[in-house]
Design a protein around this motif. Structure first.
Motif, PDB file in Angstrom:
ATOM      1  N   GLU A  76      33.284  37.016  40.306  1.00 32.90           N
ATOM      2  CA  GLU A  76      32.642  35.982  39.492  1.00 32.90           C
ATOM      3  C   GLU A  76      33.640  34.980  38.942  1.00 32.90           C
ATOM      4  OE1 GLU A  76      29.667  37.327  36.669  1.00 32.90           O
ATOM      5  OE2 GLU A  76      29.761  39.330  37.550  1.00 32.90           O
ATOM      6  N   GLU A  77      34.926  35.205  39.140  1.00 28.41           N
ATOM      7  CA  GLU A  77      35.933  34.318  38.568  1.00 28.41           C
ATOM      8  C   GLU A  77      35.862  32.936  39.211  1.00 28.41           C
ATOM      9  OE1 GLU A  77      40.785  34.180  37.840  1.00 28.41           O
ATOM     10  OE2 GLU A  77      39.838  35.943  38.730  1.00 28.41           O
ATOM     11  N   ALA A  78      35.857  31.916  38.379  1.00 29.94           N
ATOM     12  CA  ALA A  78      35.821  30.529  38.853  1.00 29.94           C
ATOM     13  C   ALA A  78      36.108  29.607  37.680  1.00 29.94           C
ATOM     14  CB  ALA A  78      34.469  30.193  39.474  1.00 29.94           C
ATOM     15  N   ARG A 116      47.039  50.400  31.216  1.00 27.54           N
ATOM     16  CA  ARG A 116      45.827  50.965  30.626  1.00 27.54           C
ATOM     17  C   ARG A 116      44.736  49.897  30.518  1.00 27.54           C
ATOM     18  NH1 ARG A 116      49.499  49.789  26.883  1.00 27.54           N
ATOM     19  NH2 ARG A 116      48.884  48.573  25.042  1.00 27.54           N
ATOM     20  N   PRO A 117      43.462  50.296  30.490  1.00 25.11           N
ATOM     21  CA  PRO A 117      42.381  49.322  30.305  1.00 25.11           C
ATOM     22  C   PRO A 117      42.367  48.794  28.871  1.00 25.11           C
ATOM     23  CG  PRO A 117      41.511  51.557  30.352  1.00 25.11           C
ATOM     24  CD  PRO A 117      42.964  51.665  30.707  1.00 25.11           C
ATOM     25  N   GLY A 118      41.589  47.757  28.662  1.00 26.90           N
ATOM     26  CA  GLY A 118      41.493  47.158  27.339  1.00 26.90           C
ATOM     27  C   GLY A 118      42.691  46.324  26.971  1.00 26.90           C
ATOM     28  N   ALA A 119      43.349  45.735  27.978  1.00 23.63           N
ATOM     29  CA  ALA A 119      44.554  44.948  27.704  1.00 23.63           C
ATOM     30  C   ALA A 119      44.250  43.742  26.826  1.00 23.63           C
ATOM     31  CB  ALA A 119      45.190  44.506  29.020  1.00 23.63           C
ATOM     32  N   HIS A 173      39.217  40.230  31.417  1.00 20.73           N
ATOM     33  CA  HIS A 173      39.382  41.682  31.519  1.00 20.73           C
ATOM     34  C   HIS A 173      39.776  42.139  32.926  1.00 20.73           C
ATOM     35  CE1 HIS A 173      37.912  42.415  27.474  1.00 20.73           C
ATOM     36  NE2 HIS A 173      36.878  41.633  27.722  1.00 20.73           N
ATOM     37  N   ARG A 174      39.858  41.183  33.853  1.00 21.70           N
ATOM     38  CA  ARG A 174      40.240  41.471  35.242  1.00 21.70           C
ATOM     39  C   ARG A 174      39.310  42.495  35.895  1.00 21.70           C
ATOM     40  NH1 ARG A 174      46.884  41.795  34.561  1.00 21.70           N
ATOM     41  NH2 ARG A 174      47.100  39.787  33.520  1.00 21.70           N
ATOM     42  N   ASP A 175      38.037  42.408  35.547  1.00 20.20           N
ATOM     43  CA  ASP A 175      37.042  43.293  36.143  1.00 20.20           C
ATOM     44  C   ASP A 175      35.887  42.508  36.749  1.00 20.20           C
ATOM     45  OD1 ASP A 175      36.017  42.317  33.806  1.00 20.20           O
ATOM     46  OD2 ASP A 175      35.281  44.234  33.039  1.00 20.20           O
TER      47      ASP A 175
END
Length: 679
Positions: free
Chosen positions: A412-414, A140-143, A406-408
């Motif tokens: 942009e991850e860096a 589910r989202p919001g982990a 949030h893995r969304d």
């Protein structure tokens, strides 16, 4: 709290699964070997309770994780190892065999290895493995919010966190008085603290308070924000004892019409009271955030020693593969650029501006490294924490997006901040006696990044943090009316949960572990007095208003460097400022760098001026792998017969050769009164 078989549980925490007769492989720093006990899985952590473990005293300080625990949010992969097969277990996996060994690969390069006894029921082993796989990767989202509520969702915990006192020994840079204190500490004159952005109307990503030249009034400053990307104007960061100022800014907006008054204020912002300015462009020479992310991913794959991968890197190719990740190249690049800026500032009485397109990534790295190299205060624990607050947290580094909690935000991850920590470790490794903070401290900060429980890393700027933690004043604009995003929460709204800062180390580590964060260091010498305007004209041609661009180690004067000087607009401003001379006519700035050669830099002697910059050696053998961080998981995941990694073996061999070549009469470092190099 309550206790189940010596497992300390918070009142809101429940056990999802339990397995008995389990052995955990201890790390090398923990003594190695195996330890028997019971394995638990809750909706917050995987907890291991050793056999005959003493019952936790309810009066002891609360910590999120015990010594043998791992947070679910920091787990990256669950691997089940059977007699003849290995399987990566996910939330949707079907496990058809009872694992003999369970490996938890974590984002912080740790690997937790658990071995199940033959007497442990197979159903219990399989249910434990699947429970961990489902809990760490909920569908589910919001982990992240669920994880935070698991740790801090109770009324008791919220009350406990709201009553905690903040560390008063460090500078948080949240109020105008904090910036005034920094100006006084560095001896900076000609600057003032402006609160024009107190309601975040001028620039949403900048802090409420910024340091600007004293002669630029707020009414004049208001018109300058539009001339820079995202309104990130040139702001003061730090002053060198020699009298030079370090600034940072975003790129210019070249398509904006420049009024006469605007140009005068822009010139004052850029030069900051000095007669010469050097703009250091970071985009062309530095790695991009995408480059940093790719290098970090390759480094993790190489160092973890993942048993689930079909192909492993052979020992004779390991070092070349490490170089092929380009992670150490990025470290060298950041250190080299920071050393260049440090040498410029050392000469004094000029303004050095770090320029990046958005001023939120590489500027944070370089400006922080410069201060660590040049300012002994920033090498203490409290000074370093204040530095991170100033140049990362308050300056608007996108922690939330860069760490992608949030893995969304995959694009942009860096891990830009983790690259900075590696650079600091390189400085520590070459100049250990110049630091009060230790490797244990850097390692604790590195690991805390992967625990999404701290307000320090869970926002992209001060505005976002304020929306979750404070009641902001309402802001009215003629066009939009009352700004909905800045409205204070209503009386029935609950700030859920209250996130503590990462600097509250007592929530994570015991007193004994926190004692390892600090090592003895001689007190820093007072800053030498510098009279503002006491120019040394013999070293630099101080043409009024001259500006240079430093790129690829050389200076130039491109006409478009300052857009308002390149023409355009109906009334170009020329008044008392004249165009900067060419590089051939003013070779003096070149001598500032030419006098110092990075490859010839040497370690400081004990009697060296403490304000001399720590210029590191950047040759390949000198920039090493942070093995206490990156190789600790590989050592745990390997079979017990393999005592140490290839790099560790080479390091031990080099040490043995040094001892064999040392003269018999040479006294040992510990007995000579010199400074011992901390390993």
């Amino acid at each position: 709290q309550c206790n189940i078989l010596s497992l300390s549980l918070a009142h809101w925490e429940c056990v999802l699964q339990r397995a008995t007769l389990v052995r955990k492989k201890l790390s090398v720093r923990g003594g190695g070997g195996w330890r028997s006990g019971t394995l638990f899985c809750t909706h917050f952590r995987v907890a291991f309770v050793p056999k005959d473990s003493p019952k936790r005293d309810e009066n002891t300080d609360l910590v999120f994780l015990e010594d043998h625990d791992v947070a679910l949010a920091s787990i990256e992969k669950v691997v089940a190892v059977g007699a003849s097969r290995t399987k990566v277990v996910t939330a949707n996996s079907t496990l058809k065999f009872a694992p003999e060994e369970l490996l938890l690969y974590c984002k912080d390069f740790q690997v937790f290895c658990f071995l199940f006894d033959r007497l442990t029921p197979d159903t219990q082993v399989m249910e434990m493995t699947c429970a961990i796989a489902r809990a760490y990767q909920p569908p589910r989202p919001g982990a992240v919010l669920a994880f935070q509520n698991s740790a801090m969702g109770s009324v008791e915990m919220k009350q406990f966190l709201s009553n905690r006192q903040r560390d008063t020994s460090m500078n948080w840079f949240e109020a105008a008085a904090d910036w005034e204190a920094e100006l006084e500490r560095t001896g900076a004159v000609g600057w003032r603290v402006s609160g024009i952005n107190e309601r975040f109307e001028m620039a949403a990503s900048l802090p409420r308070f910024n340091v600007v030249p004293q002669k630029v009034l707020d009414t004049e400053l208001k018109n300058t924000f539009a001339h820079f990307s995202d309104g990130r104007i040139p702001r003061w960061c730090w002053r060198h004892p020699s009298g030079a100022d370090l600034l940072r800014m975003a790129s210019f907006q070249n398509d904006i019409y420049h009024e006469r008054d605007d140009v005068r204020n822009l010139e004052a912002l850029v030069f900051g009271g000095q007669r010469q300015c050097v703009i250091v462009e970071l985009v062309e020479e530095m790695p991009t955030p995408a480059d940093i992310h790719v290098a970090r991913t390759r480094l993790r794959a190489l160092c973890l020693g993942d048993v689930s991968l079909p192909v492993a890197v052979p020992d004779d190719k390991w070092l070349s593969t490490l170089e092929g990740t380009h992670w150490l190249d990025h470290v060298r690049c950041c250190l080299r650029k920071a050393a260049e800026v440090s040498r410029l500032l050392r000469e004094g009485h000029l303004t050095v501006i770090l320029q990046e397109a958005d001023d939120r990534d590489l500027n944070c790295v370089v400006t922080s490294l410069v201060q660590v190299m040049c300012d002994p205060h920033c090498r203490t624990v409290t000074g370093f924490q204040g530095l991170v607050q100033k140049e990362w947290v308050m300056a608007g580094h996108r922690f939330l997006n860069r760490f992608n909690y949030h893995r969304d935000r995959d694009k942009e991850e860096a891990p830009v901040f983790l690259l900075f920590l590696d650079c600091v470790w390189q400085l520590w490794a070459q100049f250990p006696s110049q630091f009060q903070l230790t490797v244990d401290y850097l390692l604790a900060l590195h690991d805390s990044v992967h625990l999404p429980l701290f307000s320090t890393f869970l926002a992209n700027c001060e505005l976002e943090r304020s929306r979750h933690t404070k009641h902001l004043p309402q802001c009215y604009t003629p066009v939009n009316g009352w700004r909905e995003g800045l409205l204070p929460p209503g009386p029935n709204s609950l700030l859920d949960p209250p996130l503590p800062p990462v600097w509250d180390w007592a929530l994570q580590y015991s007193i004994c572990k926190r004692a390892c964060f600090i090592q003895p260091r001689p007190p820093a010498a007072p800053r030498p007095p510098v009279l503002n305007g006491n120019l040394n004209l013999s070293k630099v041609n101080r043409a009024l208003g001259s500006v240079f661009l430093l790129s690829h180690g050389t200076f130039s004067c491109p006409p478009q460097l300052l857009p308002w000087r390149a023409g355009g607009g109906a009334t170009p401003y020329r008044k008392s400022h004249r165009r900067a001379p060419s590089a051939e006519e003013s070779p003096a700035p070149e001598r500032l760098l030419r006098a110092w050669n990075l490859t010839d830099a040497s370690a400081p002697t004990p009697h060296q001026d403490p304000w001399e910059p720590l210029l590191p050696l950047l040759l390949a053998p000198c920039v090493g792998l942070w093995k206490e961080c990156y190789l600790r998981g590989a050592l745990q995941a390997q079979p017990e017969l393999t005592s140490c990694h290839l790099v560790e073996q080479l390091s031990q061999e080099v040490q043995r050769l040094k001892e064999a070549l040392a003269p018999p009469s040479a006294p040992k470092a510990a007995d000579s009164g010199g400074e011992r190099r901390v390993q």
